[in-house]
Scaffold this motif. Structure first.
Motif, mmCIF file in Angstrom:
data_model
loop_
_atom_site.group_PDB
_atom_site.id
_atom_site.type_symbol
_atom_site.label_atom_id
_atom_site.label_comp_id
_atom_site.label_asym_id
_atom_site.label_seq_id
_atom_site.Cartn_x
_atom_site.Cartn_y
_atom_site.Cartn_z
ATOM 1 N N TRP A 567 6.578 -2.423 -5.556
ATOM 2 C CA TRP A 567 5.632 -3.363 -6.157
ATOM 3 C C TRP A 567 5.097 -4.324 -5.097
ATOM 4 C CZ3 TRP A 567 6.512 -8.702 -6.488
ATOM 5 C CH2 TRP A 567 5.506 -9.399 -7.144
ATOM 6 N N LEU A 569 4.833 -3.969 -1.918
ATOM 7 C CA LEU A 569 3.986 -3.373 -0.886
ATOM 8 C C LEU A 569 2.709 -2.788 -1.453
ATOM 9 C CD1 LEU A 569 6.714 -1.589 1.208
ATOM 10 C CD2 LEU A 569 5.375 -3.566 1.851
ATOM 11 N N TRP A 570 2.653 -2.703 -2.783
ATOM 12 C CA TRP A 570 1.512 -2.053 -3.404
ATOM 13 C C TRP A 570 0.271 -2.905 -3.196
ATOM 14 C CZ3 TRP A 570 -0.513 -3.596 -8.495
ATOM 15 C CH2 TRP A 570 -1.538 -2.757 -8.908
ATOM 16 N N ARG A 571 -0.790 -2.275 -2.716
ATOM 17 C CA ARG A 571 -2.036 -2.990 -2.494
ATOM 18 C C ARG A 571 -3.085 -2.392 -3.409
ATOM 19 N NH1 ARG A 571 -1.699 -4.514 2.961
ATOM 20 N NH2 ARG A 571 -3.773 -5.374 2.841
ATOM 21 N N ARG A 572 -3.799 -3.266 -4.044
ATOM 22 C CA ARG A 572 -4.856 -2.775 -4.916
ATOM 23 C C ARG A 572 -5.993 -2.202 -4.087
ATOM 24 N NH1 ARG A 572 -4.126 -7.525 -7.446
ATOM 25 N NH2 ARG A 572 -2.850 -7.406 -9.297
#
Lengths: 659, 318
Positions: A567, A569-572
């Motif tokens: 979550w 590290l997640w990049r939109r």
């Protein structure tokens, strides 16, 4: 070292209202959750002090002088000692902790002070659960974490303050997000078999049945709607008139009250009980602080850690201080103690001399009239209760010195205790061995949860008489007066004396709520070392020891950490839907060998693509026109144009290039 | 103790180049990604951890599952806050740096423009070895934060290493990252405190003497904004439009020619300091001036921009 160094802190570090308000709220919640067991005056004083601190801060008067703090501290210690006699132990300790916490507000000047205050407030919240771990209490305590978290957030700089109520929400989100990990940790943290240090002292007041009974002593109990037992049966539940749960058997009568002989008759001999068709069931019991476990009449097999007395009382080694769950077997048709020794017979006929002369006379009269027929004497007594103008009432008038005479020949009004007591006295007067049994009778069948809920108000007292050839036989004199008490339960017997809280529409809600409570008791509070070891049985691990659990806990934490990192590290992707569509289009073309070159604009790129894919030239040119118009022709492009481009880009699939 | 720690750190940096990889200057924009974000518990975080352990022991000892559950929830929330702390920095971009103007010895304002795809709060940035930190929040988009850098001497000065850090949201963990932008800022020379006025320049072209502002010079057409009392009503009556009496404004009549060559006998830094003082005075008086420097003659001008140009030229002298 300069002793004044701490005072010389920068004023910028001082706390402002947005920190102080949630901090005060946190302290108020801690005080509130501890209020039920603190002395009322201490609660009032601390609440006033808290309000004063908050008000002072509002008025911008900052520092509380040191000469005020020390006497307050001493006064707090003195107050606790005066109230409890000591500073140590659970109640005085918590009173002291809450008091110190409120006093800490007086000297909260720096972020460090506020953080220390929040930490100890968390500890104070946890300490409140040592006094009761019901569902409501736990939820209230957990809600108390929200202002604590809001305080910590408010301590961070450059934080846009959205007002206190809205500031509580992110904390709730954080707690909600962390629930899966918390649940795993809760399941897998190895429990202790034996406490590391002294178990909590047993100052806790006992509730529910007690081991003595005098007519009128149940009055509080009979209006107490707290659950006492929840019983689930293997198979069909017994019919209502068979739902007698015995707890105490009372032999000694001193003219006022019946007393339980503390298990004196136990000589290790086997219980002389004969019965058939055992009924298996499981009881979830609320803590009572006593050692007796109520059991359906008559228990033949008792859980580990308990023993069965000759009077069929189930006695536990340690008092029940936490909710307890146990499995048992009982027989409904049985014969108990077929023969009676002289010593036991003497005890079963004991009556205090000089009390209740009229009752004694009546008993002796029956004996003369019916001769040796004990059963006829029992019937005579029941007939007296049925036809003698007796009334069932929870508000029985007080009785004098010869209590049973007053009841039998005077007031004729009372409830189970009066009837059981009077009946037993009459039997003993007539020479029939008799004793009083207390416990619970009836209960409410929760159809949704399929279990029997027995409330404290279902407490009941009845008698047992010994008849030759039949052993001890249960006789419920209350049933002679008020049959509904046995067939329908305590609420029906009390009629309209219990008020609106028994209204029908509430009953459904109460059923559901009770299921939730039962689930909480079974699933959370009753999750002990034993059940934890059996936790992994479905997965083939027979006996999960601390090592296995620790390993699993590590694995589970690592899995949660992995999810969390994913979550974090997640990049939109791009927010611009047109850009996203364009990127998709680009990647589709790139798969056909038409990657966009560095420095190539959309126009040149799509023209090149159209040259390479002549079959789709029109589509590509349309896409290009559309994109260029979207990007360059309007200040704010019309949404339908953007939609059209996205649809066209989605539907465009480059065909294989024929070479 | 502190000295020893610093020596240890330097030795470690020499030995382990990986530690220093992100300490070398690098070009803008700089984006913080996972390989350059470090995170450790704060002192408060450690204390809170001890508290959680005590709570855990208490819950286990008293076999109080509700207390245990509360402790687990609090512990899990603390762990989750670590991710939030990391996310406060992850993906942050330092897009641009704009340096202000300052003389040597004065603090120089440096404005850092940070960009972010999602809003962030409670970020702090500070200079290496400088405890003072500037706190800022970045909305989704762009935010600027201004730092003050100490300056000592004129000329180009490399930006020191910057530390961006955050303890958001609970203050239990501190995440930080080093930014070392490859950027230099120009520091102006410090003017001398006092000294002689510039020599009267020879051959100063005396402009026609300009009058104080009440002598009528000419009539012209009305322009928007002219005061009504300047309207020449009588003259206007004979014309189509309004005529306005134009008055001579008092004007800068003096022009300073500042010249490096005219300050012999001084060492270069003293010359620069004197020229800097004259530039300041000229600007304060609203004069026009020109500046001759070796290799960089600057023409006549006035105002702030001209001043800045001259000061920068002075700063860059060898």
């Amino acid at each position: 070292m300069n002793p004044f160094r701490r005072r010389a802190r920068t004023p910028a570090a001082a706390l402002d209202a947005r920190v102080f308000d949630p901090l005060c709220l946190t302290m108020a919640v801690v005080l509130a959750v501890h209020a039920p067991h603190l002395p009322a005056w201490l609660t009032a004083v601390l609440a006033a002090l808290l309000g004063l601190c908050w008000w002072r801060r509002r008025r911008r008067r900052r520092v509380v002088p040191g000469w005020l703090k020390l006497p307050l501290l001493v006064a707090l210690g003195a107050a606790v000692v005066a109230s409890y006699g000591t500073l140590f132990g659970r109640e005085p300790g918590s009173a002291l902790a809450v008091g110190l916490l409120v006093l800490k507000l007086l000297e909260c000047e720096t972020p460090r002070d506020a953080r220390v205050g929040v930490s100890f407030a968390c500890f104070g919240l946890m300490a409140a659960l040592l006094f009761g771990q019901g569902l409501v209490a736990t939820v209230v305590v957990a809600l108390g974490l929200l202002p604590a978290l809001a305080t910590l957030r408010a301590l961070e700089p450059a934080h846009a303050w959205a007002g206190l109520p809205r500031e509580l929400l992110p904390g709730a989100t954080l707690l909600g997000v962390s629930l899966p990990l918390a649940a795993l940790a809760f399941l897998l943290v190895p429990r202790l078999d034996t406490p590391l240090w002294g178990a909590p002292n047993d100052a806790q007041a006992t509730t529910g049945l007690s081991d003595s009974m005098s007519p009128g002593s149940f009055t509080d109990l009979l209006t107490d709607d707290h659950p006492a037992l929840r019983v689930s049966f293997d198979g069909a539940p017994p019919p209502p008139e068979q739902r007698y749960f015995r707890a105490y058997v009372m032999w000694r009568y001193d003219g006022r009250s019946w007393r339980h002989a503390p298990y004196a008759r136990d000589d290790g001999a086997p219980v002389p009980l004969v019965g058939r068709d055992p009924l298996r069931y499981r009881v979830d019991m609320e803590p009572t602080g006593q050692r007796a476990l109520p059991a359906l009449d008559a228990p033949i097999q008792v859980p580990a850690g308990t023993r069965l007395s000759r009077d069929l009382e189930v006695v536990r080694e340690r008092p029940v201080r936490d909710p307890l769950s146990y499995g048992m077997q009982s027989v409904l048709r049985y014969q108990l103690e077929a023969s009676l020794s002289d010593a036991v017979r003497r005890r079963a006929l004991q009556l205090p001399p000089g009390f209740n002369p009229r009752a004694l006379a009546l008993g002796q009269d029956w004996r003369r009239r019916y001769g040796a027929d004990d059963a006829a004497i029992v019937q005579a007594a029941l007939a007296l209760f049925r036809d003698g103008g007796f009334r069932y009432s929870l508000a029985a008038p007080p009785l004098g010195r010869d209590a049973m005479d007053d009841f039998l020949f005077g007031t004729r009004e009372g409830f189970c205790e009066h009837y059981a007591s009077a009946f037993t006295v009459l039997m003993r007067a007539a020479g029939v061995p008799a004793r009083v049994v207390t416990g619970y009778q009836g209960g409410f069948w929760n159809r949704m949860g399929e279990y029997l809920l027995v409330r404290r108000s279902d407490a009941h007292a009845w008698s047992e008489v010994w008849l030759a050839g039949r052993g001890w036989v249960r006789v419920d004199p209350t049933a002679a007066v008020r049959p509904e008490r046995v067939s329908l339960g305590a609420a029906a017997a009390a009629g309209d004396q219990l008020g609106w809280s028994h209204a029908g529409w509430l009953q459904g809600l109460r059923d559901r709520w009770d299921i939730v409570n039962r689930w909480w008791n079974q699933g959370v509070i009753g999750f002990d070392a034993l059940r934890q070891r059996g936790l992994l049985a479905p997965f083939g691990v027979r006996d999960a020891d601390a090592r296995t659990l620790g390993l699993l806990l590590a694995v589970a934490s690592a899995a949660c950490a992995g999810l969390g990192l994913a979550w974090a590290l997640w990049r939109r992707g791009p927010r611009d839907p047109v850009l996203a569509a364009w990127r998709r289009l680009e990647s589709r073309l790139a798969r056909r060998g038409l990657a966009r070159r560095r420095g190539e604009g959309p126009q040149h790129y799509l023209r090149r693509a159209a040259r390479a894919l002549p079959a789709q030239r029109q589509e590509l040119e349309e896409l290009m026109r559309c994109y260029l118009e979207l990007r360059y022709a309007h200040h704010e492009p019309p949404p339908e144009l953007a939609r059209r481009f996205r649809r066209a880009a989605r539907d465009f699939h480059p065909r294989r290039v024929v070479k | 103790m502190r000295q020893a720690l610093r020596r240890l750190q330097q030795a470690a940096e020499r030995r382990l180049p990986a530690l220093t990889r992100y300490r070398r200057p690098e070009p803008l924009p700089i984006e913080l990604h996972r390989r350059r974000i470090y995170i450790v518990p704060t002192g408060f975080g450690l204390g809170f951890g001890v508290l959680l352990l005590v709570m855990l022991l208490g819950g286990l000892n008293y076999a109080n599952n509700a207390a245990l559950l509360l402790t687990c929830v609090l512990g899990a929330a603390a762990a989750a806050s670590m991710l939030a702390t990391f996310r406060a920095l992850h993906g942050l971009r330092l897009g641009a740096i704009q340096a202000g103007q300052a003389m040597a010895g004065d603090p120089l304002a440096v404005t850092l423009a940070f960009e972010s795809a999602h809003p962030r709060e409670a970020l702090r940035v500070s200079l290496d070895r400088d405890p003072a930190a500037a706190a800022f929040a970045v909305p989704a988009g762009r935010a600027e934060v201004t730092l003050r850098i100490a300056t000592q001497r004129r000329g180009w000065q490399a930006l020191p290493r910057l530390r961006v850090w955050s303890t958001w949201p609970l203050g239990l963990f501190r995440a930080w990252s080093w930014l070392h932008p490859q950027q230099q800022v120009l520091v102006w020379p410090r003017p001398e405190v006092s000294g002689p006025a510039p020599a009267a320049p020879d051959g100063t072209r005396q402009r026609p003497r300009l009058h104080h502002g009440d002598d009528l010079a000419t009539l012209r057409d009305y322009r928007g904004g002219d005061p009504l009392r300047h309207v020449a009503w009588k003259a206007s009556a004979r014309h189509h439009g309004l005529l306005v009496k134009d008055f001579e404004q008092p004007q800068v009549l003096q022009e300073w020619r500042l010249d490096w060559r005219e300050l012999p006998g001084l060492d270069p830094e003293a010359r620069i300091a004197r020229l800097a003082r004259w530039l300041g005075e000229a600007r304060a008086r609203g004069l026009r001036w020109s500046l001759w420097l070796p290799g960089d003659p600057i023409g006549t001008g006035s105002g702030q921009a001209h001043y800045a140009r001259c000061m920068s030229a002075l700063a860059l002298l060898p």
